[in-house]
Design an enzyme around this catalytic site. Structure first.
Site, PDB file in Angstrom:
ATOM      1  CE  LYS A  53      -1.320   1.434   4.914  1.00  0.00           C
ATOM      2  NZ  LYS A  53      -0.997   0.344   4.003  1.00  0.00           N
ATOM      3  CD  GLN A  97       1.867  -1.032   2.263  1.00  0.00           C
ATOM      4  OE1 GLN A  97       1.387  -0.715   3.353  1.00  0.00           O
ATOM      5  NE2 GLN A  97       1.349  -0.617   1.131  1.00  0.00           N
ATOM      6  CG  ASP A 120      -5.308  -4.564   4.012  1.00  0.00           C
ATOM      7  OD1 ASP A 120      -5.760  -3.410   4.098  1.00  0.00           O
ATOM      8  OD2 ASP A 120      -4.208  -4.833   3.498  1.00  0.00           O
TER       9      ASP A 120
END
Ligand code: NAD
Length: 283
Positions: A53, A97, A120
Protein backbone atom coordinates in the site's frame (compact mmCIF):
# COMPACT_ATOMS: atom_id res chain seq x y z
CA UNK A 1 -13.93 -19.80 -23.94
CA UNK A 2 -14.32 -16.75 -21.68
CA UNK A 3 -12.71 -13.37 -22.17
CA UNK A 4 -10.17 -12.85 -19.42
CA UNK A 5 -10.72 -9.63 -17.48
CA UNK A 6 -7.26 -8.22 -16.89
CA UNK A 7 -7.42 -6.73 -13.39
CA UNK A 8 -3.78 -5.62 -13.51
CA UNK A 9 -4.38 -3.55 -16.63
CA UNK A 10 -7.65 -2.02 -15.41
CA UNK A 11 -6.03 -1.23 -12.05
CA UNK A 12 -3.25 0.53 -13.96
CA UNK A 13 -5.87 2.75 -15.68
CA UNK A 14 -7.46 3.58 -12.31
CA UNK A 15 -4.04 4.43 -10.83
CA UNK A 16 -3.30 6.71 -13.78
CA UNK A 17 -6.54 8.58 -13.11
CA UNK A 18 -5.77 8.79 -9.39
CA UNK A 19 -2.29 10.16 -10.16
CA UNK A 20 -3.86 12.97 -12.20
CA UNK A 21 -6.38 13.77 -9.46
CA UNK A 22 -3.63 13.69 -6.81
CA UNK A 23 -1.54 16.16 -8.84
CA UNK A 24 -4.52 18.51 -9.18
CA UNK A 25 -5.19 18.23 -5.45
CA UNK A 26 -1.54 18.99 -4.64
CA UNK A 27 -1.62 22.06 -6.91
CA UNK A 28 -4.81 23.37 -5.32
CA UNK A 29 -3.91 22.67 -1.68
CA UNK A 30 -0.12 22.86 -1.57
CA UNK A 31 0.27 19.32 -0.25
CA UNK A 32 -0.27 15.76 -1.42
CA UNK A 33 -3.34 13.86 -0.25
CA UNK A 34 -2.38 11.80 2.82
CA UNK A 35 -3.12 8.21 3.76
CA UNK A 36 -2.13 6.76 7.14
CA UNK A 37 -1.99 2.99 7.53
CA UNK A 38 -1.83 1.59 11.05
CA UNK A 39 -0.21 -1.80 11.50
CA UNK A 40 -0.41 -3.43 14.92
CA UNK A 41 2.05 -6.28 15.47
CA UNK A 42 4.17 -7.98 12.84
CA UNK A 43 1.96 -10.54 11.09
CA UNK A 44 4.04 -11.38 7.96
CA UNK A 45 1.11 -11.22 5.48
CA UNK A 46 -0.06 -7.89 6.94
CA UNK A 47 3.49 -6.49 6.71
CA UNK A 48 3.52 -7.31 2.98
CA UNK A 49 0.06 -5.79 2.39
CA UNK A 50 1.03 -2.61 4.24
CA UNK A 51 4.29 -2.23 2.37
CA UNK A 52 2.43 -2.74 -0.95
CA UNK A 53 0.00 0.00 0.00
CA UNK A 54 2.87 2.34 0.90
CA UNK A 55 4.55 1.70 -2.48
CA UNK A 56 1.26 2.16 -4.34
CA UNK A 57 0.78 5.55 -2.63
CA UNK A 58 4.24 6.72 -3.65
CA UNK A 59 3.59 5.83 -7.31
CA UNK A 60 0.45 7.97 -7.58
CA UNK A 61 1.55 10.99 -5.52
CA UNK A 62 -0.26 10.21 -2.27
CA UNK A 63 1.72 10.85 0.92
CA UNK A 64 1.52 7.44 2.55
CA UNK A 65 2.67 6.89 6.11
CA UNK A 66 2.75 3.59 7.96
CA UNK A 67 2.42 3.63 11.74
CA UNK A 68 3.82 0.46 13.25
CA UNK A 69 2.49 -0.23 16.72
CA UNK A 70 3.73 -3.08 18.93
CA UNK A 71 1.73 -6.31 19.23
CA UNK A 72 0.90 -5.50 22.88
CA UNK A 73 -0.88 -2.21 21.98
CA UNK A 74 -4.17 -1.94 23.88
CA UNK A 75 -7.53 -1.00 22.34
CA UNK A 76 -7.31 2.37 24.14
CA UNK A 77 -3.82 3.08 22.80
CA UNK A 78 -4.95 2.24 19.28
CA UNK A 79 -7.97 4.52 19.67
CA UNK A 80 -5.67 7.34 20.90
CA UNK A 81 -3.59 6.94 17.73
CA UNK A 82 -6.72 6.97 15.55
CA UNK A 83 -7.99 10.11 17.33
CA UNK A 84 -4.65 11.84 16.74
CA UNK A 85 -4.88 11.06 13.02
CA UNK A 86 -8.53 12.18 12.97
CA UNK A 87 -7.29 15.61 14.12
CA UNK A 88 -4.35 15.77 11.70
CA UNK A 89 -5.35 17.97 8.74
CA UNK A 90 -2.70 16.38 6.47
CA UNK A 91 -4.17 12.89 6.98
CA UNK A 92 -7.12 12.48 4.63
CA UNK A 93 -7.53 8.74 4.94
CA UNK A 94 -6.98 6.28 7.79
CA UNK A 95 -6.78 2.53 7.37
CA UNK A 96 -6.25 0.02 10.15
CA UNK A 97 -4.71 -3.14 8.71
CA UNK A 98 -6.76 -6.21 9.63
CA UNK A 99 -6.70 -8.63 11.31
CA UNK A 100 -5.78 -6.97 14.60
CA UNK A 101 -4.25 -8.96 17.48
CA UNK A 102 -7.01 -10.89 19.27
CA UNK A 103 -6.92 -8.83 22.47
CA UNK A 104 -7.96 -5.66 20.60
CA UNK A 105 -11.66 -4.81 20.29
CA UNK A 106 -11.69 -4.38 16.51
CA UNK A 107 -15.17 -2.86 16.18
CA UNK A 108 -14.57 -0.36 18.99
CA UNK A 109 -11.31 0.75 17.40
CA UNK A 110 -12.60 1.00 13.80
CA UNK A 111 -15.69 2.92 14.90
CA UNK A 112 -13.38 5.72 16.09
CA UNK A 113 -12.15 6.49 12.58
CA UNK A 114 -13.88 9.64 11.37
CA UNK A 115 -16.34 8.44 8.70
CA UNK A 116 -14.96 11.00 6.24
CA UNK A 117 -11.45 9.51 6.67
CA UNK A 118 -12.66 5.89 6.61
CA UNK A 119 -11.10 4.84 3.29
CA UNK A 120 -11.93 1.16 3.92
CA UNK A 121 -15.62 2.13 3.95
CA UNK A 122 -16.34 -0.14 6.91
CA UNK A 123 -17.57 2.44 9.46
CA UNK A 124 -21.27 1.94 10.26
CA UNK A 125 -21.97 5.49 8.97
CA UNK A 126 -20.50 4.61 5.58
CA UNK A 127 -22.27 1.23 5.50
CA UNK A 128 -25.55 3.02 6.29
CA UNK A 129 -24.89 5.66 3.65
CA UNK A 130 -24.39 2.94 1.03
CA UNK A 131 -27.67 1.32 2.11
CA UNK A 132 -29.56 4.60 1.94
CA UNK A 133 -28.17 5.68 -1.42
CA UNK A 134 -25.91 8.46 -0.06
CA UNK A 135 -22.59 6.68 -0.26
CA UNK A 136 -19.38 8.63 0.31
CA UNK A 137 -16.66 6.05 0.98
CA UNK A 138 -17.41 2.49 -0.07
CA UNK A 139 -15.46 -0.74 0.62
CA UNK A 140 -12.58 -1.10 -1.83
CA UNK A 141 -13.00 -4.72 -2.98
CA UNK A 142 -16.65 -4.54 -4.10
CA UNK A 143 -15.92 -1.14 -5.69
CA UNK A 144 -13.13 -2.90 -7.58
CA UNK A 145 -15.56 -5.61 -8.76
CA UNK A 146 -17.95 -2.96 -10.09
CA UNK A 147 -15.15 -1.16 -11.92
CA UNK A 148 -14.07 -4.44 -13.54
CA UNK A 149 -17.61 -5.01 -14.82
CA UNK A 150 -18.11 -1.43 -16.03
CA UNK A 151 -14.71 -1.01 -17.66
CA UNK A 152 -15.12 -4.36 -19.43
CA UNK A 153 -18.40 -3.11 -20.93
CA UNK A 154 -20.46 -5.79 -19.19
CA UNK A 155 -24.11 -4.70 -18.94
CA UNK A 156 -25.51 -4.65 -15.39
CA UNK A 157 -28.95 -2.96 -15.54
CA UNK A 158 -31.79 -5.47 -15.87
CA UNK A 159 -29.43 -8.44 -15.52
CA UNK A 160 -29.61 -11.24 -12.96
CA UNK A 161 -26.71 -10.94 -10.53
CA UNK A 162 -25.80 -13.47 -7.86
CA UNK A 163 -23.39 -12.59 -5.07
CA UNK A 164 -22.03 -15.53 -3.10
CA UNK A 165 -20.83 -14.54 0.36
CA UNK A 166 -22.45 -12.06 2.75
CA UNK A 167 -19.54 -10.42 4.58
CA UNK A 168 -19.67 -6.72 5.46
CA UNK A 169 -16.35 -6.36 3.61
CA UNK A 170 -17.34 -7.84 0.25
CA UNK A 171 -20.63 -9.70 -0.27
CA UNK A 172 -23.20 -7.34 1.27
CA UNK A 173 -21.78 -4.10 -0.20
CA UNK A 174 -21.33 -5.82 -3.60
CA UNK A 175 -25.02 -6.76 -3.57
CA UNK A 176 -26.01 -3.16 -2.76
CA UNK A 177 -23.79 -1.76 -5.50
CA UNK A 178 -25.25 -4.14 -8.11
CA UNK A 179 -28.75 -3.19 -6.95
CA UNK A 180 -27.87 0.49 -7.34
CA UNK A 181 -26.89 -0.27 -10.94
CA UNK A 182 -30.34 -1.83 -11.46
CA UNK A 183 -29.40 -5.50 -11.50
CA UNK A 184 -31.83 -8.02 -10.00
CA UNK A 185 -29.73 -9.27 -7.11
CA UNK A 186 -29.70 -12.54 -5.19
CA UNK A 187 -27.39 -12.86 -2.19
CA UNK A 188 -26.29 -16.45 -1.48
CA UNK A 189 -24.28 -17.71 1.48
CA UNK A 190 -23.16 -20.82 3.34
CA UNK A 191 -26.73 -21.75 4.27
CA UNK A 192 -28.09 -21.38 0.74
CA UNK A 193 -29.61 -24.68 -0.41
CA UNK A 194 -28.84 -25.56 -4.04
CA UNK A 195 -26.39 -22.82 -4.98
CA UNK A 196 -26.51 -23.99 -8.60
CA UNK A 197 -30.22 -23.14 -8.81
CA UNK A 198 -29.21 -19.45 -8.48
CA UNK A 199 -25.87 -19.36 -10.29
CA UNK A 200 -27.26 -21.12 -13.36
CA UNK A 201 -29.66 -18.20 -13.93
CA UNK A 202 -27.12 -15.47 -13.30
CA UNK A 203 -25.70 -13.13 -15.94
CA UNK A 204 -23.23 -11.87 -13.33
CA UNK A 205 -21.71 -13.93 -10.50
CA UNK A 206 -19.54 -12.37 -7.81
CA UNK A 207 -17.97 -15.11 -5.69
CA UNK A 208 -16.52 -14.10 -2.31
CA UNK A 209 -16.46 -17.18 -0.12
CA UNK A 210 -12.86 -18.27 0.43
CA UNK A 211 -13.79 -21.80 -0.74
CA UNK A 212 -11.43 -22.94 -3.49
CA UNK A 213 -13.10 -24.52 -6.51
CA UNK A 214 -16.66 -23.90 -5.22
CA UNK A 215 -17.96 -22.46 -8.51
CA UNK A 216 -17.76 -25.03 -11.29
CA UNK A 217 -18.48 -24.49 -14.96
CA UNK A 218 -21.59 -26.70 -14.83
CA UNK A 219 -23.13 -24.27 -12.31
CA UNK A 220 -22.87 -21.27 -14.63
CA UNK A 221 -25.08 -19.79 -17.32
CA UNK A 222 -23.19 -19.86 -20.63
CA UNK A 223 -21.77 -16.40 -21.40
CA UNK A 224 -22.07 -15.03 -17.85
CA UNK A 225 -19.50 -12.76 -16.18
CA UNK A 226 -17.73 -14.38 -13.23
CA UNK A 227 -15.91 -12.08 -10.84
CA UNK A 228 -13.82 -14.21 -8.51
CA UNK A 229 -12.92 -12.40 -5.29
CA UNK A 230 -11.57 -15.42 -3.42
CA UNK A 231 -7.91 -15.62 -2.46
CA UNK A 232 -7.11 -19.14 -1.29
CA UNK A 233 -3.70 -20.57 -0.63
CA UNK A 234 -3.44 -24.25 -1.52
CA UNK A 235 -1.21 -26.84 0.17
CA UNK A 236 1.40 -26.50 -2.62
CA UNK A 237 1.66 -22.77 -1.87
CA UNK A 238 -0.19 -21.64 -5.02
CA UNK A 239 -3.05 -19.13 -4.92
CA UNK A 240 -6.47 -19.78 -6.42
CA UNK A 241 -9.92 -18.21 -6.33
CA UNK A 242 -13.38 -19.55 -5.50
CA UNK A 243 -13.89 -20.74 -9.07
CA UNK A 244 -12.86 -24.05 -10.50
CA UNK A 245 -11.10 -21.99 -13.17
CA UNK A 246 -10.54 -24.68 -15.80
CA UNK A 247 -14.21 -25.62 -16.04
CA UNK A 248 -15.59 -22.09 -15.43
CA UNK A 249 -13.48 -20.55 -18.21
CA UNK A 250 -15.14 -22.93 -20.70
CA UNK A 251 -18.67 -21.72 -19.87
CA UNK A 252 -18.41 -18.09 -18.76
CA UNK A 253 -18.27 -15.19 -21.22
CA UNK A 254 -15.95 -13.17 -18.96
CA UNK A 255 -13.86 -14.29 -16.03
CA UNK A 256 -11.34 -12.72 -13.64
CA UNK A 257 -8.16 -14.72 -12.99
CA UNK A 258 -6.72 -15.25 -9.51
CA UNK A 259 -4.20 -13.75 -9.05
CA UNK A 260 -4.45 -10.76 -11.38
CA UNK A 261 -8.19 -10.05 -11.22
CA UNK A 262 -9.89 -8.42 -8.25
CA UNK A 263 -6.73 -8.22 -6.09
CA UNK A 264 -4.99 -5.37 -7.94
CA UNK A 265 -8.30 -3.46 -8.07
CA UNK A 266 -8.72 -3.47 -4.29
CA UNK A 267 -5.56 -1.42 -3.79
CA UNK A 268 -6.36 0.87 -6.74
CA UNK A 269 -9.77 1.63 -5.20
CA UNK A 270 -8.10 2.35 -1.85
CA UNK A 271 -6.03 5.03 -3.59
CA UNK A 272 -9.17 6.39 -5.26
CA UNK A 273 -11.01 6.41 -1.93
CA UNK A 274 -8.15 8.46 -0.45
CA UNK A 275 -8.70 11.06 -3.16
CA UNK A 276 -12.46 11.06 -2.53
CA UNK A 277 -11.80 11.58 1.19
CA UNK A 278 -9.24 14.32 0.54
CA UNK A 279 -11.52 16.21 -1.82
CA UNK A 280 -14.53 15.88 0.51
CA UNK A 281 -12.53 17.34 3.44
CA UNK A 282 -11.02 20.16 1.42
CA UNK A 283 -13.96 21.21 -0.74
P1 NAD B 1 -15.78 -14.16 5.01
O1 NAD B 1 -15.19 -15.40 5.55
O2 NAD B 1 -16.06 -13.02 5.93
O3 NAD B 1 -17.15 -14.51 4.28
C1 NAD B 1 -17.29 -15.64 3.49
C2 NAD B 1 -18.73 -15.75 3.03
O4 NAD B 1 -18.84 -16.88 2.18
C3 NAD B 1 -19.72 -15.95 4.17
O5 NAD B 1 -20.73 -14.97 4.07
C4 NAD B 1 -20.27 -17.35 3.96
O6 NAD B 1 -21.67 -17.41 4.23
C5 NAD B 1 -20.00 -17.59 2.48
N1 NAD B 1 -19.76 -19.01 2.19
C6 NAD B 1 -18.85 -19.83 2.77
N2 NAD B 1 -18.95 -21.08 2.25
C7 NAD B 1 -19.92 -21.04 1.35
C8 NAD B 1 -20.51 -22.01 0.49
N3 NAD B 1 -20.08 -23.28 0.48
N4 NAD B 1 -21.52 -21.64 -0.33
C9 NAD B 1 -21.96 -20.36 -0.33
N5 NAD B 1 -21.45 -19.40 0.45
C10 NAD B 1 -20.45 -19.74 1.28
O7 NAD B 1 -14.81 -13.73 3.83
P2 NAD B 1 -14.61 -12.32 3.06
O8 NAD B 1 -13.83 -11.39 3.90
O9 NAD B 1 -15.90 -11.86 2.46
O10 NAD B 1 -13.65 -12.84 1.89
C11 NAD B 1 -14.08 -13.83 0.96
C12 NAD B 1 -12.91 -14.25 0.11
O11 NAD B 1 -12.46 -13.13 -0.62
C13 NAD B 1 -11.68 -14.75 0.88
O12 NAD B 1 -11.04 -15.75 0.11
C14 NAD B 1 -10.80 -13.54 0.97
O13 NAD B 1 -9.43 -13.88 1.08
C15 NAD B 1 -11.08 -12.90 -0.35
N6 NAD B 1 -10.86 -11.45 -0.40
C16 NAD B 1 -10.18 -10.99 -1.46
C17 NAD B 1 -9.96 -9.63 -1.59
C18 NAD B 1 -9.24 -9.13 -2.79
O14 NAD B 1 -8.71 -8.04 -2.78
N7 NAD B 1 -9.23 -9.89 -3.88
C19 NAD B 1 -10.40 -8.74 -0.60
C20 NAD B 1 -11.14 -9.25 0.46
C21 NAD B 1 -11.37 -10.62 0.56
Amino acid sequence: MANIIDGKEIAKQVRREVRQKAAQFAKAHGRAPGLAVILVGDDPASCIYVSNKQKACEKVGIAGQTLRLPEKTSTEELIDEIERLNRDPATDGILVQLPLPRHIDEKAALDHILPIKDVDGLHPDNAGRLLSGRALLEPCTPRGCMELLKRSGIPIAGKNAVVIGRSALVGKPAALMLLRENATVTLCHSKTAELKQYTSMADIVIAATGKPGLIKGEMLKPGCALIDVGINRLADGSICGDADYDSAVQVAGWITPVPGGVGPMTIAMLLDNTLIAAEAQNA
